[in-house]
Design a protein around this motif. Structure first.
Motif, PDB file in Angstrom:
ATOM      1  N   ILE A   1     -11.805  11.276  -3.490  1.00  0.00           N
ATOM      2  CA  ILE A   1     -10.656  10.563  -3.029  1.00  0.00           C
ATOM      3  C   ILE A   1     -10.144  10.807  -1.448  1.00  0.00           C
ATOM      4  CG2 ILE A   1      -8.735  12.103  -3.264  1.00  0.00           C
ATOM      5  CD1 ILE A   1      -8.434   8.351  -4.129  1.00  0.00           C
ATOM      6  N   GLY A   2     -10.673  11.968  -0.872  1.00  0.00           N
ATOM      7  CA  GLY A   2     -10.414  12.297   0.421  1.00  0.00           C
ATOM      8  C   GLY A   2     -11.457  11.462   1.354  1.00  0.00           C
ATOM      9  N   THR A   3     -12.708  10.884   0.847  1.00  0.00           N
ATOM     10  CA  THR A   3     -13.471  10.032   1.586  1.00  0.00           C
ATOM     11  C   THR A   3     -13.345   8.479   1.400  1.00  0.00           C
ATOM     12  OG1 THR A   3     -15.188  10.539  -0.033  1.00  0.00           O
ATOM     13  CG2 THR A   3     -15.187  11.796   1.991  1.00  0.00           C
ATOM     14  N   ASN A   4     -12.323   8.284   0.423  1.00  0.00           N
ATOM     15  CA  ASN A   4     -12.254   6.739   0.063  1.00  0.00           C
ATOM     16  C   ASN A   4     -10.736   6.557   0.128  1.00  0.00           C
ATOM     17  OD1 ASN A   4     -14.670   5.394  -1.226  1.00  0.00           O
ATOM     18  ND2 ASN A   4     -14.625   7.678  -1.890  1.00  0.00           N
ATOM     19  N   LEU A   5     -10.085   6.574   1.462  1.00  0.00           N
ATOM     20  CA  LEU A   5      -8.715   6.427   2.083  1.00  0.00           C
ATOM     21  C   LEU A   5      -8.146   5.198   1.598  1.00  0.00           C
ATOM     22  CD1 LEU A   5      -8.768   8.360   5.313  1.00  0.00           C
ATOM     23  CD2 LEU A   5      -8.151   9.270   3.129  1.00  0.00           C
ATOM     24  N   SER A   6      -8.854   4.090   1.349  1.00  0.00           N
ATOM     25  CA  SER A   6      -8.286   2.896   1.250  1.00  0.00           C
ATOM     26  C   SER A   6      -7.821   2.821  -0.414  1.00  0.00           C
ATOM     27  CB  SER A   6      -9.243   1.779   1.199  1.00  0.00           C
ATOM     28  OG  SER A   6     -10.413   1.740   0.605  1.00  0.00           O
ATOM     29  N   ALA A   7      -8.634   3.772  -1.384  1.00  0.00           N
ATOM     30  CA  ALA A   7      -8.240   3.861  -2.738  1.00  0.00           C
ATOM     31  C   ALA A   7      -6.956   4.594  -2.671  1.00  0.00           C
ATOM     32  CB  ALA A   7      -9.212   4.606  -3.225  1.00  0.00           C
ATOM     33  N   ALA A   8      -6.968   5.842  -1.712  1.00  0.00           N
ATOM     34  CA  ALA A   8      -5.834   6.677  -1.585  1.00  0.00           C
ATOM     35  C   ALA A   8      -4.563   5.859  -1.299  1.00  0.00           C
ATOM     36  CB  ALA A   8      -6.171   7.733  -0.854  1.00  0.00           C
ATOM     37  N   ALA A   9      -4.614   5.010  -0.393  1.00  0.00           N
ATOM     38  CA  ALA A   9      -3.552   4.395   0.074  1.00  0.00           C
ATOM     39  C   ALA A   9      -2.973   3.206  -0.992  1.00  0.00           C
ATOM     40  CB  ALA A   9      -3.959   3.354   1.343  1.00  0.00           C
ATOM     41  N   HIS A  10      -3.975   2.914  -1.590  1.00  0.00           N
ATOM     42  CA  HIS A  10      -3.506   1.791  -2.906  1.00  0.00           C
ATOM     43  C   HIS A  10      -2.693   2.797  -3.856  1.00  0.00           C
ATOM     44  CE1 HIS A  10      -3.710  -1.255  -5.664  1.00  0.00           C
ATOM     45  NE2 HIS A  10      -4.277  -0.532  -6.714  1.00  0.00           N
ATOM     46  N   LEU A  11      -3.091   3.938  -4.216  1.00  0.00           N
ATOM     47  CA  LEU A  11      -2.405   4.861  -5.097  1.00  0.00           C
ATOM     48  C   LEU A  11      -1.099   4.884  -4.767  1.00  0.00           C
ATOM     49  CD1 LEU A  11      -5.055   7.575  -5.987  1.00  0.00           C
ATOM     50  CD2 LEU A  11      -4.496   5.341  -7.262  1.00  0.00           C
ATOM     51  N   ILE A  12      -0.747   4.813  -3.526  1.00  0.00           N
ATOM     52  CA  ILE A  12       0.740   5.113  -3.061  1.00  0.00           C
ATOM     53  C   ILE A  12       1.377   3.734  -3.065  1.00  0.00           C
ATOM     54  CG2 ILE A  12       2.218   5.655  -0.699  1.00  0.00           C
ATOM     55  CD1 ILE A  12      -0.299   7.522  -0.030  1.00  0.00           C
ATOM     56  N   HIS A  13       0.719   2.703  -2.552  1.00  0.00           N
ATOM     57  CA  HIS A  13       1.205   1.709  -2.421  1.00  0.00           C
ATOM     58  C   HIS A  13       1.468   0.967  -4.018  1.00  0.00           C
ATOM     59  CE1 HIS A  13      -0.900   0.317   1.463  1.00  0.00           C
ATOM     60  NE2 HIS A  13       0.029   0.940   1.694  1.00  0.00           N
ATOM     61  N   GLY A  14       1.012   1.372  -4.933  1.00  0.00           N
ATOM     62  CA  GLY A  14       1.198   0.920  -6.353  1.00  0.00           C
ATOM     63  C   GLY A  14       2.279   1.764  -6.983  1.00  0.00           C
ATOM     64  N   SER A  15       2.701   2.788  -6.608  1.00  0.00           N
ATOM     65  CA  SER A  15       3.579   3.830  -6.969  1.00  0.00           C
ATOM     66  C   SER A  15       4.989   3.397  -6.555  1.00  0.00           C
ATOM     67  CB  SER A  15       3.262   4.999  -6.621  1.00  0.00           C
ATOM     68  OG  SER A  15       4.596   6.109  -6.749  1.00  0.00           O
ATOM     69  N   SER A  16       6.072   3.490  -7.607  1.00  0.00           N
ATOM     70  CA  SER A  16       7.395   3.341  -7.280  1.00  0.00           C
ATOM     71  C   SER A  16       8.054   4.692  -6.642  1.00  0.00           C
ATOM     72  CB  SER A  16       8.307   2.869  -8.529  1.00  0.00           C
ATOM     73  OG  SER A  16       8.417   3.845  -9.256  1.00  0.00           O
ATOM     74  N   GLU A  17       7.229   5.486  -6.441  1.00  0.00           N
ATOM     75  CA  GLU A  17       7.699   6.939  -5.987  1.00  0.00           C
ATOM     76  C   GLU A  17       8.832   7.447  -6.818  1.00  0.00           C
ATOM     77  OE1 GLU A  17       6.824   8.473  -3.192  1.00  0.00           O
ATOM     78  OE2 GLU A  17       5.462   7.175  -2.361  1.00  0.00           O
ATOM     79  N   GLY A  18       8.804   7.057  -8.116  1.00  0.00           N
ATOM     80  CA  GLY A  18       9.511   7.418  -9.218  1.00  0.00           C
ATOM     81  C   GLY A  18      10.919   6.751  -9.272  1.00  0.00           C
ATOM     82  N   ARG A  19      11.017   5.810  -8.455  1.00  0.00           N
ATOM     83  CA  ARG A  19      12.232   5.229  -8.067  1.00  0.00           C
ATOM     84  C   ARG A  19      12.712   4.171  -9.070  1.00  0.00           C
ATOM     85  NH1 ARG A  19      14.680   1.390  -5.667  1.00  0.00           N
ATOM     86  NH2 ARG A  19      12.885   0.424  -4.544  1.00  0.00           N
ATOM     87  N   PHE A  20      11.509   3.403  -9.789  1.00  0.00           N
ATOM     88  CA  PHE A  20      12.056   2.223 -10.641  1.00  0.00           C
ATOM     89  C   PHE A  20      10.782   2.468 -11.725  1.00  0.00           C
ATOM     90  CE2 PHE A  20      10.203   0.183  -6.997  1.00  0.00           C
ATOM     91  CZ  PHE A  20       9.141  -0.291  -7.510  1.00  0.00           C
ATOM     92  N   ASN A  21      10.841   1.658 -12.891  1.00  0.00           N
ATOM     93  CA  ASN A  21       9.934   1.660 -13.726  1.00  0.00           C
ATOM     94  C   ASN A  21       8.995   0.265 -13.744  1.00  0.00           C
ATOM     95  OD1 ASN A  21      10.715   3.679 -15.399  1.00  0.00           O
ATOM     96  ND2 ASN A  21      12.651   2.521 -16.107  1.00  0.00           N
ATOM     97  N   ILE A  22       7.737   0.465 -14.000  1.00  0.00           N
ATOM     98  CA  ILE A  22       6.590  -0.587 -13.694  1.00  0.00           C
ATOM     99  C   ILE A  22       6.049  -0.931 -15.052  1.00  0.00           C
ATOM    100  CG2 ILE A  22       4.520  -1.382 -12.516  1.00  0.00           C
ATOM    101  CD1 ILE A  22       5.387   0.281 -10.104  1.00  0.00           C
ATOM    102  N   THR A  23       6.016  -2.141 -15.578  1.00  0.00           N
ATOM    103  CA  THR A  23       5.436  -2.221 -16.865  1.00  0.00           C
ATOM    104  C   THR A  23       4.512  -3.663 -16.615  1.00  0.00           C
ATOM    105  OG1 THR A  23       7.474  -1.611 -18.111  1.00  0.00           O
ATOM    106  CG2 THR A  23       5.919  -3.001 -19.218  1.00  0.00           C
ATOM    107  N   TYR A  24       3.468  -3.342 -17.064  1.00  0.00           N
ATOM    108  CA  TYR A  24       2.264  -4.179 -16.972  1.00  0.00           C
ATOM    109  C   TYR A  24       2.062  -5.062 -18.246  1.00  0.00           C
ATOM    110  CZ  TYR A  24      -0.047  -4.954 -12.611  1.00  0.00           C
ATOM    111  OH  TYR A  24      -0.328  -5.207 -11.312  1.00  0.00           O
ATOM    112  N   CYS A  25       2.188  -6.134 -18.433  1.00  0.00           N
ATOM    113  CA  CYS A  25       1.934  -7.125 -19.849  1.00  0.00           C
ATOM    114  C   CYS A  25       0.762  -7.822 -19.383  1.00  0.00           C
ATOM    115  CB  CYS A  25       3.171  -8.104 -20.100  1.00  0.00           C
ATOM    116  SG  CYS A  25       4.856  -7.439 -20.053  1.00  0.00           S
TER     117      CYS A  25
END
Length: 452
Positions: free
Chosen positions: A366-390
């Motif tokens: 993951i350290g050599t694939n920083l766009s993937a790392a960024a996406h993990l951050i972008h797709g997180s609610s930082e624990g603030r709200f719930n995300i449900t995929y249907c």
């Protein structure tokens, strides 16, 4: 031997023009767009080898496909190359080409390979990166671009696309279309990671952001000698609820972008006087085939969702004819556009910025694939709200494995039936109040206290 880029004369970086802007609550007709675009092309004088860089199918709503068609109608065989700005996305399929670029011959299209078909032309010094990110990131920024763009010998390059709020650059397109759309892995990786660690919510909907400053500086230092003209659209729904072009801007510098940003901020950003307890977002299966793209549902609504609130993502699936005329699944069917990134998302899941920064420091993949790392951050609610995929084409185990909640599409669509919902606030039969978004790619929704 060609003259080095640094020795070539550079035009003034800042010239620009507004082609047209609708002030009424209506969109341009196709014929009006054709006339405006072809008048611009006529003003540029005769050309013998033209390259068009439009967005890919994931941004079909930009109307750039139509503009590319009008450009082809004007130049004919002088249009030699069409290079969709894929970045790290999947190549455009035959059916997608026919839908988005109707009438433009397939043989004109080239496929950008972000890992191999690029050249590194220099770097932005780490001191500058540290300065604009307040020390959150300080590595030099590698400047990479498609060999076709840099060394293709074109006497006109038309960069076509939509200006709209964006999670990495603040506002999409312009120099981003060149640096990311036709950029290389290192350039894409670092730009996405810088945007993530500096704070996505600081950038969203703003014309100036650290990533935008890097793109503009890189373009000015290394690419302003190229014969690039930007053609930018602003797209919004009209009074009938149909998305169309409300503004058309062009030029070779900053003015066209700034004016497009101003209109987009008026039309594409909706601030709300109250936070959303439950948001429901629909993902068109023709447009959203991965969570890499579908997580616009997260990015574009996160500033409006209340703490402990819920985001319900409806991701239906259909089948379509793909390349080679084989039936393929359409709709969200995996996480990453790039298969290597898909594996990393499955391995680590969506996590907070603090957690991902730690993973980057401790894990080479993951350290050599920083766009993937960024996406993990972008797709997180930082624990603030719930995300449900249907979702239809992925399993409960897959969805829950990356940190999201899962609800069968049949259940989600029954309770939150898109055919019965309208954009904005809706009250269901049992009294539940929800906020519905039919296409997250068209805008940004924010609680007014969070967007000032």
């Amino acid at each position: 031997m060609s003259e080095p880029a640094s020795k070539k004369p550079k035009p003034t970086y800042g010239a620009g023009a507004v082609l047209a802007e609708h002030t009424a609550n209506s969109s341009f007709t196709d014929e009006q767009l054709r006339q405006h675009v072809q008048a611009l092309l006529k003003s540029l004088g005769p050309k013998s080898k033209v390259l068009v860089i439009p967005p890919d199918y994931t941004r079909a709503h930009s109307q750039a496909g139509k503009l590319t068609k009008f450009i082809y109608e004007y130049y004919g065989d002088k249009l030699t190359d069409v290079l969709p700005a894929l970045g790290s996305h999947d190549p455009v399929s035959r059916s997608e080409l026919d839908t988005m670029f109707e009438g433009v011959p397939h043989e004109l299209f080239r496929t950008h390979n972000w890992r191999e078909d690029v050249v590194t032309v220099g770097e932005i010094e780490g001191e500058y990166v540290a300065e604009i990110t307040d020390g959150k990131y300080s590595a030099p920024f590698p400047v990479q671009i498609s060999k076709k763009v840099m060394n293709g010998g074109h006497d006109l390059i038309l960069s076509v696309g939509q200006v709209v709020p964006h999670e990495v650059a603040g506002m999409a397109n312009h120099t981003k279309n060149i640096l990311v759309g036709t950029g290389g892995k290192e350039c894409i990786d670092q730009s996405h990671f810088i945007g993530a660690v500096d704070g996505m919510e600081k950038a969203l909907g703003r014309a100036d952001s650290p990533v935008r400053k890097i793109f503009d500086k890189a373009y000015g230092e290394f690419f302003s000698h190229l014969p690039v003209q930007f053609i930018l659209t602003v797209v919004a729904k009209d009074e009938d609820g149909v998305a169309g072009v409300r503004g058309l801007f062009a030029g070779d510098g900053q003015d066209c972008f700034r004016r497009a940003c101003s209109l987009s901020q008026k039309l594409n950003i909706q601030t709300l006087p109250e936070e959303i307890t439950k948001a429901v977002v629909y993902l068109d299966p023709d447009e959203f085939k991965t969570t890499w793209l579908g997580n616009k549902s997260v990015y574009r609504t996160r500033m409006a969702i209340a703490d402990d609130g819920d985001l319900i993502v409806l991701a239906p699936g259909v089948t379509d004819w793909g390349r080679g005329w084989v039936r393929v699944r359409v709709g969200v069917k995996r996480f990453g556009e790039d298969l290597g990134i898909d594996k990393l998302i499955r391995k680590y899941g969506y996590k907070s910025c603090e957690e991902v920064v730690k993973l980057v420091a401790e894990n080479e993949d993951i350290g050599t694939n920083l766009s993937a790392a960024a996406h993990l951050i972008h797709g997180s609610s930082e624990g603030r709200f719930n995300i449900t995929y249907c979702v239809e084409h992925m399993t409960q185990e897959e969805i829950e494995g990356v940190g999201y909640k899962y609800l069968p599409l049949s259940e989600g669509s029954k309770r939150y039936d898109p055919s019965k919902l309208t954009d904005g606030w809706n009250t269901l039969e049992d009294g539940e109040k929800i906020f519905y978004v039919s296409n997250p790619a068209l805008g940004l929704w924010a609680f007014e206290e969070k967007f000032k």
